[in-house]
Design a protein around this motif. Structure first.
Motif, PDB file in Angstrom:
ATOM      1  N   GLN A 161       6.201  -4.269   5.059  1.00 48.55           N
ATOM      2  CA  GLN A 161       7.137  -4.370   6.181  1.00 48.55           C
ATOM      3  C   GLN A 161       7.266  -3.039   6.910  1.00 48.55           C
ATOM      4  N   THR A 162       7.273  -1.923   6.112  1.00 55.26           N
ATOM      5  CA  THR A 162       7.380  -0.593   6.739  1.00 55.26           C
ATOM      6  C   THR A 162       6.135  -0.334   7.591  1.00 55.26           C
ATOM      7  N   ALA A 163       4.957  -0.717   7.055  1.00 57.93           N
ATOM      8  CA  ALA A 163       3.703  -0.474   7.781  1.00 57.93           C
ATOM      9  C   ALA A 163       3.663  -1.289   9.072  1.00 57.93           C
ATOM     10  N   ALA A 164       4.184  -2.536   9.041  1.00 61.72           N
ATOM     11  CA  ALA A 164       4.139  -3.417  10.209  1.00 61.72           C
ATOM     12  C   ALA A 164       5.110  -2.963  11.291  1.00 61.72           C
ATOM     13  N   ALA A 165       6.185  -2.260  10.885  1.00 64.94           N
ATOM     14  CA  ALA A 165       7.239  -1.903  11.857  1.00 64.94           C
ATOM     15  C   ALA A 165       6.791  -0.771  12.784  1.00 64.94           C
TER      16      ALA A 165
END
Ligand code: FAQ
Length: 317
Positions: free
Chosen positions: A313-317
């Motif tokens: 999720q952090t990478a996608a944000a």
């Protein structure tokens, strides 16, 4: 900084009653002593669930069953705080538990005796928790921060445990002649092993001298045992039974109760693994550990998955 300087800072803290915390420098022997004592204390809490667990399905009423369940759960909780406190010293829970299973680490001798009747549950609460509290109240002021803090909470729960044990015996002592006889029989069997919980005489105690200097221990084995005898010799008067010691007598000069000699041969025999239930207790713990492997694996897999999801999720944000 040199080792000598680090040691001086450590000793100053001990002297000034400042708690030693996990990241502080500490002598290797202090760390080892704490790992030994705290992990053995944790094992005692967990093995200590077994004698009482034996009576959960046979408690005489629903209320008694609910109380006993809560008490046994508390012991599990105490074990967990103490295993966590041990981990702050740099050992893993697996190592600690492996030491129990291989017989390297001890647990309290008291839990190697059987619970034959319901009155034994009362006697454990009154005598065993009573002895544990005296020792643990002292440990609330021990020099290692995580151990001292765990003890504060544990002591609150233990005092409830002791009162529930005494109340079981009080009710039975006002019951039928058979119930009164059960109380006397349980007190006869648990009295001497409870005195042994405090460990060998001070003259035989290998760790006391150093542990006292480091303020891990604040009172000696014999001092605590005497305090326990003085407390119980008064409380027993309300139960209409006697303690199985003809030598028990108030000593006006000492302002303490005198009491008879402990059977140290029995104590060391139990400590060495030859008590009535040692093999059974260890086998039960090993079985629980093996059968619980899937729970530990599932918990680890779940935690891994959550971390991966959070990273995604952090990478996608
Ligand atoms: N049983 O030099 P010391 C509870 C060993 S929790 C077996 O005097 P130290 C809650 C000792 O480990 C009860 N072994 O040792 C509950 C050492 O051997 P090691 C547990 C014993 O450490 C209630 C050797 O003898 N409480 O009941 C015993 O300075 C109801 C020489 O002894 C704690 O663990 C014994 N009784 O003093 C749960 C409190 N006594 O390790 C369920 C924390 C001694 O070199 C239901 N521990 N040994 O192989 C302590 O305060 C101390 O460790 C002492 C012993 C006071 C127990």
């Amino acid at each position: 900084m040199s080792i000598l300087e680090l040691e001086q800072i450590f000793l100053d803290k001990i002297e000034r009653e400042i708690k030693i915390e996990p990241k502080d420098w500490m002598p290797e022997q202090y760390r080892k002593t704490l790992i030994r004592q705290i992990s053995q204390h944790a094992h005692s809490e967990v093995v200590g669930m077994l004698p009482e667990g034996n009576w959960i399905t046979r408690a005489p009423t629903l209320k008694r069953k609910a109380i006993l369940l809560a008490k046994v759960q508390d012991e599990a909780g105490h074990g967990l705080y103490l295993y966590s406190a041990t981990e702050t010293l740099g050992v893993t829970r697996e190592q600690t538990i492996n030491d129990l299973h291989t017989g390297k680490a001890k647990y309290s001798s008291i839990f190697n005796y059987p619970t034959l009747t319901w009155a034994d549950i009362g006697a454990i609460g009154w005598l065993v928790d009573g002895a544990a509290i005296l020792n643990q109240v002292m440990l609330c002021r021990t020099s290692y921060g995580p151990y001292a803090r765990a003890m504060v909470r544990i002591c609150k729960e233990e005092s409830f445990h002791q009162r529930q044990g005494f109340e079981i015996l009080l009710v039975m002592s006002k019951g039928s002649p058979e119930q009164r006889a059960m109380v006397q029989d349980a007190v006869n069997r648990w009295w001497w092993p409870s005195l042994m919980m405090f460990g060998p005489h001070d003259s035989e105690s290998t760790h006391s001298e150093q542990s006292t200097k480091w303020k891990i221990k604040r009172m000696s084995n014999d001092e605590l045992r005497q305090k326990f005898v003085d407390m119980i010799a008064e409380q027993v008067k309300f139960l209409n039974v006697t303690l199985p010691d003809p030598a028990l007598k108030w000593n006006e000069e000492r302002k303490h109760y005198d009491f008879g000699e402990i059977n140290w041969e029995e104590f060391w025999n139990v400590v060495k693994g030859n008590g009535p239930c040692n093999r059974e207790r260890l086998a039960a713990r090993k079985k629980a550990w093996e059968e619980g492997a899937w729970v530990r694996e599932a918990a680890l897999a779940y935690s891994r998955k959550r971390k991966e999801r959070a990273a995604g999720q952090t990478a996608a944000a």
